[in-house]
Scaffold this active site. Structure first.
Site, mmCIF file in Angstrom:
data_model
loop_
_atom_site.group_PDB
_atom_site.id
_atom_site.type_symbol
_atom_site.label_atom_id
_atom_site.label_comp_id
_atom_site.label_asym_id
_atom_site.label_seq_id
_atom_site.Cartn_x
_atom_site.Cartn_y
_atom_site.Cartn_z
ATOM 1 N N ALA A 33 0.874 -1.192 0.000
ATOM 2 C CA ALA A 33 0.000 0.000 0.000
ATOM 3 C C ALA A 33 0.903 1.232 0.000
ATOM 4 O O ALA A 33 0.803 2.112 0.856
ATOM 5 C CB ALA A 33 -0.970 0.000 1.185
ATOM 6 N N LEU A 34 1.781 1.276 -0.975
ATOM 7 C CA LEU A 34 2.891 2.230 -0.971
ATOM 8 C C LEU A 34 2.412 3.668 -1.156
ATOM 9 O O LEU A 34 1.472 3.935 -1.892
ATOM 10 C CB LEU A 34 3.891 1.864 -2.074
ATOM 11 C CG LEU A 34 4.511 0.468 -1.950
ATOM 12 C CD1 LEU A 34 5.504 0.230 -3.082
ATOM 13 C CD2 LEU A 34 5.175 0.250 -0.595
ATOM 14 N N HIS A 35 3.085 4.586 -0.455
ATOM 15 C CA HIS A 35 2.808 6.019 -0.559
ATOM 16 C C HIS A 35 4.155 6.738 -0.688
ATOM 17 O O HIS A 35 5.214 6.097 -0.753
ATOM 18 C CB HIS A 35 2.005 6.503 0.649
ATOM 19 C CG HIS A 35 2.595 6.104 1.972
ATOM 20 N ND1 HIS A 35 3.809 6.571 2.408
ATOM 21 C CD2 HIS A 35 2.157 5.245 2.934
ATOM 22 C CE1 HIS A 35 4.085 6.051 3.601
ATOM 23 N NE2 HIS A 35 3.104 5.228 3.937
ATOM 24 N N HIS A 38 7.180 5.657 1.488
ATOM 25 C CA HIS A 38 7.917 4.478 1.024
ATOM 26 C C HIS A 38 8.828 4.836 -0.157
ATOM 27 O O HIS A 38 9.961 4.352 -0.246
ATOM 28 C CB HIS A 38 6.950 3.389 0.562
ATOM 29 C CG HIS A 38 6.046 2.846 1.629
ATOM 30 N ND1 HIS A 38 4.683 3.030 1.613
ATOM 31 C CD2 HIS A 38 6.308 2.114 2.745
ATOM 32 C CE1 HIS A 38 4.141 2.431 2.654
ATOM 33 N NE2 HIS A 38 5.103 1.876 3.370
ATOM 34 N N VAL A 177 8.102 11.421 6.057
ATOM 35 C CA VAL A 177 7.477 12.184 4.969
ATOM 36 C C VAL A 177 6.045 12.493 5.401
ATOM 37 O O VAL A 177 5.312 11.611 5.871
ATOM 38 C CB VAL A 177 7.487 11.384 3.652
ATOM 39 C CG1 VAL A 177 6.779 12.149 2.548
ATOM 40 C CG2 VAL A 177 8.928 11.063 3.251
ATOM 41 N N SER A 186 0.947 7.421 6.028
ATOM 42 C CA SER A 186 0.845 6.059 6.552
ATOM 43 C C SER A 186 -0.184 5.303 5.732
ATOM 44 O O SER A 186 -1.202 5.886 5.330
ATOM 45 C CB SER A 186 0.395 6.101 8.024
ATOM 46 O OG SER A 186 -0.062 4.824 8.431
ATOM 47 N N SER A 187 0.065 4.034 5.492
ATOM 48 C CA SER A 187 -0.935 3.211 4.781
ATOM 49 C C SER A 187 -2.248 3.224 5.556
ATOM 50 O O SER A 187 -3.322 3.103 4.964
ATOM 51 C CB SER A 187 -0.427 1.780 4.629
ATOM 52 O OG SER A 187 0.857 1.778 4.035
HETATM 53 P P1 AMP Z 1 5.106 -0.109 6.402
HETATM 54 O O1 AMP Z 1 4.806 -0.556 4.998
HETATM 55 O O2 AMP Z 1 4.098 0.853 6.922
HETATM 56 O O3 AMP Z 1 5.423 -1.244 7.310
HETATM 57 O O4 AMP Z 1 6.431 0.747 6.294
HETATM 58 C C1 AMP Z 1 7.557 0.298 5.596
HETATM 59 C C2 AMP Z 1 8.696 1.261 5.824
HETATM 60 O O5 AMP Z 1 8.310 2.559 5.391
HETATM 61 C C3 AMP Z 1 9.061 1.400 7.307
HETATM 62 O O6 AMP Z 1 10.467 1.508 7.408
HETATM 63 C C4 AMP Z 1 8.387 2.679 7.700
HETATM 64 O O7 AMP Z 1 9.003 3.331 8.785
HETATM 65 C C5 AMP Z 1 8.535 3.484 6.425
HETATM 66 N N1 AMP Z 1 7.552 4.565 6.382
HETATM 67 C C6 AMP Z 1 6.200 4.456 6.505
HETATM 68 N N2 AMP Z 1 5.622 5.668 6.466
HETATM 69 C C7 AMP Z 1 6.623 6.569 6.319
HETATM 70 C C8 AMP Z 1 6.684 8.006 6.218
HETATM 71 N N3 AMP Z 1 5.586 8.752 6.260
HETATM 72 N N4 AMP Z 1 7.901 8.581 6.083
HETATM 73 C C9 AMP Z 1 9.029 7.836 6.042
HETATM 74 N N5 AMP Z 1 9.042 6.489 6.124
HETATM 75 C C10 AMP Z 1 7.866 5.869 6.268
#
Ligand code: AMP
Length: 299
Positions: A33-35, A38, A177, A186-187
């Site tokens: 669920a990339l934003h 990521h 970010v 955040s996803s």
């Molecule tokens: P997730 O897919 O939410 O488990 O996140 C995967 C990676 O992306 C983790 O290292 C998170 O800390 C990073 N991440 C998620 N949201 C953000 C953001 N807003 N800014 C920077 N890194 C992020």
């Protein structure tokens, strides 16, 4: 072209081919669920290593029985397009059976760092995170692995795990970010209704209040904490914690303490059925609010 590996073997082979060409591997573990957050990690990985690999895996062992594993957003097709748009070379998207072979019984537990902050509210969460990241590192090492400071406690847990288990992995943290109004991407933001999204804005406002006070010289931990708490309290359905902590050990700094070095302000709150976390290191990180970062205009 982004290559997709669905098995451990295909992932290892693709990384082996990159290394045979002399390329260092930059690795970004995610749950998809990339934003834009990521994608910023992808850019940082690419800046530091010529070959970039993502993993996309919604890891069941890091979700508690009453958490959102079932409804966690999944969009592999969209994710692959986004990965291609920033030049990710390889995506590892395994099934659960690839990561947890039948009879799997081993777990990785990181000590005190896992017990702070979110630890008491999410039993077993960091054990699940440390376990899956250890498995991913076992497949991807040697590499540079990039994580977000958005999940600050997770970053600290993974750094410790990689060091203690002797992985040949350099762990790199990337600044959070944020959306234009300061909310950390955040996803899970996808769960928020428009009205809830407005309430979520109290999070960067609260952190911004603590940031401004710290920038103006306020060092009383209790004052900094209550500035953040006061913003989020009316907006939150429930507050798990708003805590000032040591950025290295994550140990809580008591309200009556006076801070003498950078300090972490971290929080977790619920907005209806969505749990949101955020943090910043006072004295290190920029304000979450654009107006604090931009300063007076030049007109
Ligand atoms: P997730 O897919 O939410 O488990 O996140 C995967 C990676 O992306 C983790 O290292 C998170 O800390 C990073 N991440 C998620 N949201 C953000 C953001 N807003 N800014 C920077 N890194 C992020």
């Amino acid at each position: 072209m982004t290559e997709v590996a669905r098995t451990r073997e295909a992932f290892r082979q693709a990384l082996g081919r990159a290394r045979a060409k002399g390329d260092r591997v930059g690795f970004v573990p995610t749950m998809g669920a990339l934003h834009s957050g990521h994608l910023q990690l992808a850019r940082e990985a690419k800046r530091r290593a010529p070959y970039t690999a993502f993993s996309i895996f919604v890891n069941p062992t890091q979700f508690g029985p009453n958490e959102d594993l079932g409804r966690y957003p999944r969009d592999l097709e969209g994710d692959l397009r986004k990965c291609a748009s920033v030049g990710v070379d390889l995506v590892f998207a395994p099934d659960a059976s690839e990561m947890y072979p039948a009879g799997d019984a081993t777990r990785v537990r990181v000590g005190a760092l896992s017990e702070a902050l979110c630890g008491p509210f999410r039993a077993g969460h960091f054990e699940g995170v440390a376990t899956v990241v250890a498995k991913l590192f076992a497949l991807a090492a040697p590499c540079l692995a990039v994580f977000g400071r958005k999940d600050y406690q997770q970053l600290r847990v993974i750094e410790r795990m990689a060091r203690d288990l002797l992985f040949d992995v350099e762990v790199v943290g990337v600044p959070t970010v944020r959306d234009d109004d300061g909310l950390a991407m955040s996803s899970r933001n996808a769960y928020l209704s428009p009205e809830e999204r407005v309430r979520a804005r109290s999070i960067p406002l609260g952190l911004g209040k603590a940031w401004s006070a710290f920038a103006s010289g306020e060092r009383r931990a209790g004052v900094l904490r209550s500035l953040a708490l006061r913003e989020v309290l009316p907006a939150a359905t429930r507050v798990d914690y708003v805590t000032i902590a040591d950025p290295d050990t994550l140990a809580t700094i008591d309200d009556d303490a006076v801070i003498s070095k950078p300090a972490l302000v971290a929080l977790a709150i619920w907005i209806e059925k969505t749990r949101l976390i955020d943090n910043l290191v006072l004295g290190e990180d920029p304000s979450p609010l654009a107006q604090d970062r931009e300063g007076p205009s030049a007109t």
